[in-house]
Design a protein around this motif. Sequence first.
Motif, PDB file in Angstrom:
ATOM      1  N   PHE A 267       0.697  -1.379   0.081  1.00  0.00           N
ATOM      2  CA  PHE A 267       0.196   0.004   0.092  1.00  0.00           C
ATOM      3  C   PHE A 267       0.750   1.230   0.138  1.00  0.00           C
ATOM      4  CE2 PHE A 267      -2.859  -3.259   2.021  1.00  0.00           C
ATOM      5  CZ  PHE A 267      -3.851  -3.229   1.083  1.00  0.00           C
ATOM      6  N   GLY A 268       2.233   1.233   0.116  1.00  0.00           N
ATOM      7  CA  GLY A 268       3.041   2.217  -0.155  1.00  0.00           C
ATOM      8  C   GLY A 268       2.687   3.202   0.819  1.00  0.00           C
ATOM      9  N   THR A 269       2.648   4.536   0.518  1.00  0.00           N
ATOM     10  CA  THR A 269       2.337   5.739   1.362  1.00  0.00           C
ATOM     11  C   THR A 269       0.829   5.782   1.926  1.00  0.00           C
ATOM     12  OG1 THR A 269       2.074   7.143  -0.188  1.00  0.00           O
ATOM     13  CG2 THR A 269       4.210   7.026   0.406  1.00  0.00           C
TER      14      THR A 269
ATOM     15  N   LEU B 237      15.681  21.991   4.031  1.00  0.00           N
ATOM     16  CA  LEU B 237      15.805  22.379   2.373  1.00  0.00           C
ATOM     17  C   LEU B 237      14.983  21.498   1.666  1.00  0.00           C
ATOM     18  CD1 LEU B 237      19.622  22.060   2.820  1.00  0.00           C
ATOM     19  CD2 LEU B 237      18.514  24.142   2.375  1.00  0.00           C
ATOM     20  N   SER B 238      13.941  20.909   2.425  1.00  0.00           N
ATOM     21  CA  SER B 238      12.881  20.316   1.636  1.00  0.00           C
ATOM     22  C   SER B 238      12.080  21.254   0.777  1.00  0.00           C
ATOM     23  CB  SER B 238      11.908  19.154   2.433  1.00  0.00           C
ATOM     24  OG  SER B 238      11.345  20.072   3.287  1.00  0.00           O
ATOM     25  N   ARG B 239      12.164  22.440   1.009  1.00  0.00           N
ATOM     26  CA  ARG B 239      11.617  23.826   0.422  1.00  0.00           C
ATOM     27  C   ARG B 239      12.858  24.685   0.043  1.00  0.00           C
ATOM     28  NH1 ARG B 239       8.248  20.562   0.782  1.00  0.00           N
ATOM     29  NH2 ARG B 239       6.006  20.886   1.228  1.00  0.00           N
ATOM     30  N   ALA B 240      12.708  25.259  -1.071  1.00  0.00           N
ATOM     31  CA  ALA B 240      13.802  26.326  -1.551  1.00  0.00           C
ATOM     32  C   ALA B 240      14.159  27.486  -0.626  1.00  0.00           C
ATOM     33  CB  ALA B 240      13.456  26.710  -3.124  1.00  0.00           C
ATOM     34  N   VAL B 241      15.205  27.373   0.284  1.00  0.00           N
ATOM     35  CA  VAL B 241      15.574  28.552   1.034  1.00  0.00           C
ATOM     36  C   VAL B 241      16.882  28.554   0.812  1.00  0.00           C
ATOM     37  CG1 VAL B 241      13.655  28.190   2.722  1.00  0.00           C
ATOM     38  CG2 VAL B 241      15.663  26.800   3.027  1.00  0.00           C
TER      39      VAL B 241
ATOM     40  N   LYS C 150      16.715  15.214   5.530  1.00  0.00           N
ATOM     41  CA  LYS C 150      16.656  13.524   5.754  1.00  0.00           C
ATOM     42  C   LYS C 150      15.140  13.021   4.833  1.00  0.00           C
ATOM     43  CE  LYS C 150      18.564  13.008  10.150  1.00  0.00           C
ATOM     44  NZ  LYS C 150      18.328  12.672  11.554  1.00  0.00           N
ATOM     45  N   MET C 151      14.439  13.875   4.499  1.00  0.00           N
ATOM     46  CA  MET C 151      13.325  13.477   4.031  1.00  0.00           C
ATOM     47  C   MET C 151      12.670  14.649   3.090  1.00  0.00           C
ATOM     48  SD  MET C 151      10.341  13.062   6.908  1.00  0.00           S
ATOM     49  CE  MET C 151      11.659  12.292   8.063  1.00  0.00           C
ATOM     50  N   SER C 152      11.779  14.399   2.142  1.00  0.00           N
ATOM     51  CA  SER C 152      11.140  15.531   1.255  1.00  0.00           C
ATOM     52  C   SER C 152      10.082  14.986   0.701  1.00  0.00           C
ATOM     53  CB  SER C 152      12.266  16.118   0.372  1.00  0.00           C
ATOM     54  OG  SER C 152      11.455  17.168  -0.280  1.00  0.00           O
ATOM     55  N   ASP C 153       9.081  15.904   0.123  1.00  0.00           N
ATOM     56  CA  ASP C 153       8.053  15.473  -0.593  1.00  0.00           C
ATOM     57  C   ASP C 153       8.056  15.739  -1.989  1.00  0.00           C
ATOM     58  OD1 ASP C 153       7.746  18.077  -0.007  1.00  0.00           O
ATOM     59  OD2 ASP C 153       5.559  18.112  -0.005  1.00  0.00           O
ATOM     60  N   ARG C 154       9.171  16.291  -2.308  1.00  0.00           N
ATOM     61  CA  ARG C 154       9.599  16.744  -3.717  1.00  0.00           C
ATOM     62  C   ARG C 154      11.217  16.691  -3.841  1.00  0.00           C
ATOM     63  NH1 ARG C 154       7.123  22.350  -2.864  1.00  0.00           N
ATOM     64  NH2 ARG C 154       5.557  21.233  -1.822  1.00  0.00           N
TER      65      ARG C 154
ATOM     66  N   SER D 120       2.158  12.296   4.071  1.00  0.00           N
ATOM     67  CA  SER D 120       2.034  13.222   3.119  1.00  0.00           C
ATOM     68  C   SER D 120       2.956  13.206   2.008  1.00  0.00           C
ATOM     69  CB  SER D 120       2.330  14.702   3.921  1.00  0.00           C
ATOM     70  OG  SER D 120       1.342  14.824   4.988  1.00  0.00           O
ATOM     71  N   GLU D 121       3.035  12.013   1.839  1.00  0.00           N
ATOM     72  CA  GLU D 121       3.987  11.682   0.646  1.00  0.00           C
ATOM     73  C   GLU D 121       5.552  12.185   0.461  1.00  0.00           C
ATOM     74  OE1 GLU D 121       3.007  10.129  -2.640  1.00  0.00           O
ATOM     75  OE2 GLU D 121       1.176   9.676  -1.576  1.00  0.00           O
ATOM     76  N   TYR D 122       5.893  12.021   1.839  1.00  0.00           N
ATOM     77  CA  TYR D 122       7.430  12.247   2.174  1.00  0.00           C
ATOM     78  C   TYR D 122       8.033  10.984   1.972  1.00  0.00           C
ATOM     79  CZ  TYR D 122       7.242  17.278   3.789  1.00  0.00           C
ATOM     80  OH  TYR D 122       6.873  18.601   3.676  1.00  0.00           O
ATOM     81  N   TYR D 123       9.581  11.078   1.377  1.00  0.00           N
ATOM     82  CA  TYR D 123      10.288   9.972   1.254  1.00  0.00           C
ATOM     83  C   TYR D 123      11.614  10.285   1.987  1.00  0.00           C
ATOM     84  CZ  TYR D 123       6.805   8.280  -1.936  1.00  0.00           C
ATOM     85  OH  TYR D 123       5.455   8.122  -2.519  1.00  0.00           O
ATOM     86  N   SER D 124      12.255   9.169   2.440  1.00  0.00           N
ATOM     87  CA  SER D 124      13.420   9.365   3.316  1.00  0.00           C
ATOM     88  C   SER D 124      14.695   9.491   2.240  1.00  0.00           C
ATOM     89  CB  SER D 124      13.835   7.983   4.056  1.00  0.00           C
ATOM     90  OG  SER D 124      14.998   8.161   4.656  1.00  0.00           O
ATOM     91  N   LEU D 125      15.561  10.197   2.557  1.00  0.00           N
ATOM     92  CA  LEU D 125      16.772  10.373   1.761  1.00  0.00           C
ATOM     93  C   LEU D 125      18.128  10.051   2.551  1.00  0.00           C
ATOM     94  CD1 LEU D 125      15.936  13.939   0.341  1.00  0.00           C
ATOM     95  CD2 LEU D 125      16.651  12.016  -1.131  1.00  0.00           C
ATOM     96  N   ASN D 126      17.700   9.053   3.504  1.00  0.00           N
ATOM     97  CA  ASN D 126      18.618   8.529   4.427  1.00  0.00           C
ATOM     98  C   ASN D 126      19.790   7.807   3.681  1.00  0.00           C
ATOM     99  OD1 ASN D 126      19.946   6.622   6.197  1.00  0.00           O
ATOM    100  ND2 ASN D 126      19.076   7.814   7.800  1.00  0.00           N
TER     101      ASN D 126
END
Length: 443
Positions: free
Chosen positions: A127-129, A256-260, A338-342, A395-401
Amino acid sequence: MLSLLALSDGEDERSFKFNLFVDDALIFNWSKNLKKFTGFDVILGNPPYVCARNLPEETLLKLQKFEVCKSGNSDLYIPFFQLGIQNLKDAGILGFITMNSFFKSLNGRNLREYFKQHSLNIKIIDFGTEQVFKSKNTYTCICLIEKSHNTTIKYCKSSSLSLPTKQSDYNSIPYIKLNSKTGWNLNDFETISKIEATGIAFGDLYKTRHGIATLKNDIYIFNPVKEDKDYFYLQNGSLYQIEKGICKDIVNTNKLSRAVSISNLKEKVIFPYDNADKPSLLNENFIKENYPKAYNYLLNKRRILDNRDKGKGEYENWFAFGRSQSLEKVKNKLFFPKMSDRVPSYIINSEDNLLFYNGQAVIGHTEDEMLFIKKIMESRLFWYYIKTTSKPYSSEYYSLNGNYIKNFGVCQLSDSEMDFVLNENNKNILDVFFEEKYEIRLT
């Protein structure tokens, strides 16, 4: 409903015989409680969702006897697979709805190998996310396991909690192509396998690091409410003066999951270490004499600091950070969350005194190497890999670990190709270039 009423009133007690047992499943022996027990035809269940850090010591000791629990810190659902399979008859069926983290997690390594060594006939509906249980923030799958041999796993990625209705809804993935140690890439197996087989694994080329770990960020890290020539002013219950000489700049790279920009992220951290390339903890008397305002502040918060690690932490001194990671100076760093939705912001920074926390960084490479991997990680291809193989969050976030990016294959480029990548800033052009390089079409 009528059947339930009949049962509750005792009207059906001659018609039904329930062999119900209440006990600890981790130590219960069916053969000692049922005569001529040879296994069950069907086992259905929803194993308990309790992570390792929340298990009592007595339960952790019980887990040690299970073959599937001997990699990492086992969550409680993992041994129930071995228990279920051991208590099935040959050709019996096990059906669990359970966490899907065992596909990739370290503590699922031995469970994956158990399935592979026994060549079990498995169907997985992932079922994924999607949140199956609205009251629980967990990610689930249905596992249907027949106690018989098969050379492949059947896998279906569900959309909108729908269930497969025909065999063609499943992809067949040969056990021989699955790596128990690094994790199972079940979703879009062919594409992910091609990415991982290209070039050299990310983890073999690039060193990643997590940020500092004070274990009490709200004590050490702050945004000054004001400053003067000698002091930053910290508001934490009361207003405290903190000597500038004991502070460093720090950024929360999870943002940094958002442009700043880095300049907008900078905060201050009380840094009770010297300024060497590999910092050492300052002597307590030295801090007291040279930074008395900061010392009094930390002393005022000592009770809170002493309760880190539930009061069981063994620190070099009471005012030290909870962990000694990432204190040393590093000139070139590629910051990312560590995680982001985009596709997140990846920022290259060369300030060797700038510390970071919460997120991660690629470290210790030249500026060109940093720019190259930045452009790879910003690509549509890399984000597809993350969404397809990484651990999902709400909320469709994924790990970048690091565990989820270390097997990404970094393509090897000629000198002219490298010049092109380093100098091209059009993301769409770069996306097409990388997908052609990997011989993968995503659009």
